[in-house]
Design a protein around this motif. Structure first.
Motif, mmCIF file in Angstrom:
data_model
loop_
_atom_site.group_PDB
_atom_site.id
_atom_site.type_symbol
_atom_site.label_atom_id
_atom_site.label_comp_id
_atom_site.label_asym_id
_atom_site.label_seq_id
_atom_site.Cartn_x
_atom_site.Cartn_y
_atom_site.Cartn_z
ATOM 1 N N MET A 30 0.840 -1.201 0.000
ATOM 2 C CA MET A 30 0.000 0.000 0.000
ATOM 3 C C MET A 30 0.872 1.247 0.000
ATOM 4 N N LEU A 31 1.935 1.240 0.825
ATOM 5 C CA LEU A 31 2.826 2.400 0.875
ATOM 6 C C LEU A 31 3.591 2.563 -0.437
ATOM 7 N N ALA A 32 3.938 1.448 -1.083
ATOM 8 C CA ALA A 32 4.607 1.521 -2.387
ATOM 9 C C ALA A 32 3.684 2.152 -3.429
ATOM 10 N N CYS A 33 2.434 1.765 -3.407
ATOM 11 C CA CYS A 33 1.461 2.344 -4.347
ATOM 12 C C CYS A 33 1.263 3.829 -4.070
ATOM 13 N N TRP A 34 1.160 4.190 -2.793
ATOM 14 C CA TRP A 34 1.038 5.599 -2.421
ATOM 15 C C TRP A 34 2.251 6.380 -2.933
ATOM 16 N N ALA A 35 3.450 5.821 -2.719
ATOM 17 C CA ALA A 35 4.674 6.500 -3.150
ATOM 18 C C ALA A 35 4.680 6.670 -4.668
ATOM 19 N N ASP A 36 4.256 5.648 -5.396
ATOM 20 C CA ASP A 36 4.215 5.738 -6.852
ATOM 21 C C ASP A 36 3.271 6.843 -7.308
ATOM 22 N N GLU A 37 2.113 6.924 -6.665
ATOM 23 C CA GLU A 37 1.134 7.957 -7.011
ATOM 24 C C GLU A 37 1.653 9.365 -6.703
ATOM 25 N N ASN A 38 2.653 9.437 -5.812
ATOM 26 C CA ASN A 38 3.214 10.727 -5.418
ATOM 27 C C ASN A 38 4.601 10.957 -6.018
ATOM 28 N N GLN A 39 4.901 10.247 -7.106
ATOM 29 C CA GLN A 39 6.154 10.395 -7.848
ATOM 30 C C GLN A 39 7.395 10.207 -6.961
ATOM 31 N N LEU A 40 7.313 9.266 -6.028
ATOM 32 C CA LEU A 40 8.431 8.957 -5.135
ATOM 33 C C LEU A 40 8.947 7.558 -5.475
ATOM 34 N N ASP A 41 9.621 7.461 -6.618
ATOM 35 C CA ASP A 41 10.051 6.157 -7.097
ATOM 36 C C ASP A 41 11.048 5.467 -6.177
ATOM 37 N N GLY A 42 11.896 6.215 -5.511
ATOM 38 C CA GLY A 42 12.850 5.621 -4.574
ATOM 39 C C GLY A 42 12.141 5.006 -3.383
ATOM 40 N N VAL A 43 11.165 5.723 -2.842
ATOM 41 C CA VAL A 43 10.376 5.207 -1.719
ATOM 42 C C VAL A 43 9.572 3.994 -2.189
ATOM 43 N N LYS A 44 9.013 4.077 -3.394
ATOM 44 C CA LYS A 44 8.248 2.951 -3.946
ATOM 45 C C LYS A 44 9.118 1.703 -4.036
ATOM 46 N N ASP A 45 10.305 1.838 -4.592
ATOM 47 C CA ASP A 45 11.197 0.684 -4.734
ATOM 48 C C ASP A 45 11.557 0.095 -3.378
ATOM 49 N N PHE A 46 11.836 0.956 -2.423
ATOM 50 C CA PHE A 46 12.163 0.495 -1.073
ATOM 51 C C PHE A 46 10.992 -0.298 -0.486
ATOM 52 N N MET A 47 9.795 0.247 -0.594
ATOM 53 C CA MET A 47 8.613 -0.415 -0.020
ATOM 54 C C MET A 47 8.308 -1.735 -0.731
ATOM 55 N N MET A 48 8.497 -1.797 -2.028
ATOM 56 C CA MET A 48 8.269 -3.049 -2.756
ATOM 57 C C MET A 48 9.233 -4.133 -2.281
ATOM 58 N N LYS A 49 10.499 -3.781 -2.128
ATOM 59 C CA LYS A 49 11.486 -4.739 -1.642
ATOM 60 C C LYS A 49 11.163 -5.184 -0.218
ATOM 61 N N HIS A 50 10.721 -4.239 0.574
ATOM 62 C CA HIS A 50 10.415 -4.572 1.965
ATOM 63 C C HIS A 50 9.172 -5.458 2.063
ATOM 64 N N SER A 51 8.235 -5.261 1.177
ATOM 65 C CA SER A 51 7.068 -6.137 1.139
ATOM 66 C C SER A 51 7.503 -7.574 0.882
ATOM 67 N N GLN A 52 8.432 -7.747 -0.040
ATOM 68 C CA GLN A 52 8.948 -9.078 -0.336
ATOM 69 C C GLN A 52 9.644 -9.680 0.888
ATOM 70 N N GLU A 53 10.379 -8.874 1.617
ATOM 71 C CA GLU A 53 11.052 -9.369 2.820
ATOM 72 C C GLU A 53 10.045 -9.880 3.848
ATOM 73 N N GLU A 54 8.928 -9.189 3.982
ATOM 74 C CA GLU A 54 7.893 -9.644 4.923
ATOM 75 C C GLU A 54 7.307 -10.984 4.473
#
Length: 182
Positions: A30-54
């Motif tokens: 959800m946070l990755a999607c929010w970041a993408d919608e807010n043009q925060l690609d670095g935050v999006k990438d971080f959140m996507m990777k962290h989702s995988q870790e969970e």
């Protein structure tokens, strides 16, 4: 012959942890999607990777339950919300979720100790160390968001923070593994 090597109580608690890890993965998505919608690609990438870790945490716990002869129960997870209004709220959500995970892990460790289930106690030590790293990383990122201006972050600060977070290693060294004199 009974081949189940884990109590029903611990089995249920571990299954609950599986659900919490799944929720955490969804929250990061959800946070990755929010970041993408807010043009925060670095935050999006971080959140996507962290989702995988969970999801990796979830899989490890599932495998442990099965290894001990237990039954895995996959429950529904609650919807992650609310979406943050800014970068500071995003990382406050991350820290809050990691603290919730840590609290649940500590309860599992205590339960395994109380039951003298040393195999489960030993298994849980990796997750204790993992949560220590997760909280440290969340605190570090939250501090960076505060330093960049918090709720009043300028576009330039947001740009630089986004770039920094996009390059943040997902593994954060804990003090036990680092010699500060090197």
């Amino acid at each position: 012959m009974n081949t189940v090597r884990i109590s029903e109580t611990l089995q249920k608690a571990l299954n609950d942890q599986v659900t919490l890890e799944a929720y955490s993965a969804q929250m990061y998505l959800m946070l990755a999607c929010w970041a993408d919608e807010n043009q925060l690609d670095g935050v999006k990438d971080f959140m996507m990777k962290h989702s995988q870790e969970e999801r990796v945490h979830m899989a490890k716990i599932i495998e442990y339950i099965q290894e001990r002869g237990g039954t895995v129960v996959i429950d529904a997870i609650r919807k992650p919300e609310p979406q943050p209004n800014n970068v500071l709220e995003c990382f406050e959500s991350v820290l809050k979720q990691e603290i919730e995970n840590t609290t649940a892990v500590y309860k599992l460790v205590k339960m395994s100790m109380d039951e003298e289930d040393w195999a489960t106690w030993n298994f849980m030590q990796w997750l204790v160390a993992e949560q220590r790293e997760e909280e440290k990383l969340a605190l570090d990122l939250l501090d960076k968001a505060k330093l960049a201006g918090g709720n009043n972050m300028s576009d330039t600060a947001k740009f630089e923070l986004n770039k920094l977070i996009g390059n943040t290693d997902q593994e954060f060294p804990i003090a036990d593994n680092v010699n500060p004199l090197e």
